[in-house]
Design a protein around this motif. Structure first.
Motif: not given
Ligand code: NAP
Ligand code: GLV
Length: 309
Positions: A69, A71, A96, A140-141, A224, A273
């Motif tokens: 990420g 951001d 994930m 989100g893919l 997030r 985590t």
């Protein structure tokens, strides 16, 4: 061979093993921890650097973020000519997939209730639930979301996926764009968030959107904290529309001691985590992309600063 100068500026990260690993992977490079006033470097390896870092490094060719990420990075003024490169998988996708599958299965199989019962010495059974009643929607893919969606499909959950542009994934019913968001939510009972945090996605998990999930909905936020409106989640748990949540990311990290999430038994918390940066995989990816850029070759994983991811 030209000597490359790499500057390292990563908050909360012990620098020595990174410097040693980068140097081993790129023997022609000089790698040093950034200090105010340091000489100009060609490339930066960063995680949450201060603005002063970029103000003092205006000639960087490339900025390598040691996370997926970007951001936090994109809130800073970056040298406009520098390419911004994020980690793509680098060992995070399988982590994930593990994390999200365990969260979905722990909820679906009542494993939390069994753990409580067994600790209390109770040998109880809960009625098996139908997988078909637990369609999972993955928002989100991308690199991580696609891996998660496919792992869930292997466990035979009905899986929906939502992305900005259309995606074709085996075992995943695809939805895309703002126009199909409501239909995606209505088709889902468990919601997994793997969107990047951008102006378009901030606060996307709000009362209006979460109310569209099927009754008894369950929220898994691994992207997030600022995607989720905390009070809206709590209100929908109180109303009974949502059954629970697993949250790995928060608006303020560490989660403040007085935050109500700590005291809500239907929310399972972990401390950011779900997919950790793995140093060796990350160094190998960064070094190979840096070398490719030096050779003038295209590299994947470039951030589109305009889109914010
Ligand atoms: P990615 O490859 O860039 O994928 C992003 C996905 O989100 C893409 O499918 C993209 O659609 C979609 N998207 C972006 N904006 C959208 C919008 N406005 N509407 C609908 N879909 C949109 O990112 P990634 O590597 O999978 O990582 C995702 C996020 O996970 C990161 O940004 C980070 O915040 C989070 N993360 C968390 C942890 C943790 O430990 N908790 C670890 C790593 C990453 P398109 O495919 O159409 O572009
Ligand atoms: C972690 O949150 C990452 O973006 O890699």
């Amino acid at each position: 061979m030209t000597v490359l100068n790499i500057t390292f500026c990563c908050t909360n990260t012990a620098p020595e093993p990174w410097l040693a690993g980068l140097h081993a992977a790129l023997p022609q490079a000089e790698v040093a921890v950034w200090q105010p006033g340091a000489a100009q470097a060609d490339y930066a390896v960063v995680w949450q650097p201060p603005q002063q870092f970029f103000d003092e490094q205006p000639q960087l060719k490339g900025i390598f973020n040691i996370g997926a990420g970007v951001d936090a990075l994109l809130k800073l003024r970056l040298p406009p000519q520098a390419v911004v490169v994020r980690l793509e998988d680098a060992g995070m996708a399988v982590q994930m997939a593990e994390y999200v599958c365990q969260a979905v299965i722990r909820h679906f199989r009542d494993l939390e209730a069994y753990a409580t019962d067994m600790r209390a010495g109770h040998w109880t059974y809960y009625k098996p639930r139908q997988r078909s009643d637990f369609p999972v929607g993955v928002m989100g893919l991308g690199v991580l979301g696609a891996r998660v969606a496919q792992a869930l499909a292997h466990f035979e959950f009905p899986v929906n996926g939502w992305s900005r542009t259309p995606k074709l994934l085996d075992g995943v019913r695809g939805f895309n764009g703002a126009a199909q968001l409501d239909a995606f939510l209505a088709a889902s009972r468990v919601l997994v968030n793997l969107l990047p945090l951008t102006p378009d996605t901030t606060n996307i998990l709000n009362r209006e959107r979460l109310s569209r999930l099927q009754p008894g909905g369950y929220v898994i936020n691994v992207a997030r904290g600022a995607h989720l409106v905390d009070d809206d989640l709590l209100a929908l748990l109180d109303s009974g529309h949502l059954a629970g949540a697993t949250l790995d990311v928060f608006r303020t990290e560490p989660l403040p001691a007085d935050h109500p999430f700590w005291r809500e038994p239907r929310i399972i918390l972990t401390p950011h985590t779900s997919a950790r940066t793995l140093r060796e995989d990350s160094i190998a990816q960064i070094a190979s992309k840096m070398a490719a850029i030096e050779r003038g070759e295209p590299v994947a994983g470039l951030v589109d600063v305009g889109l914010g991811y």
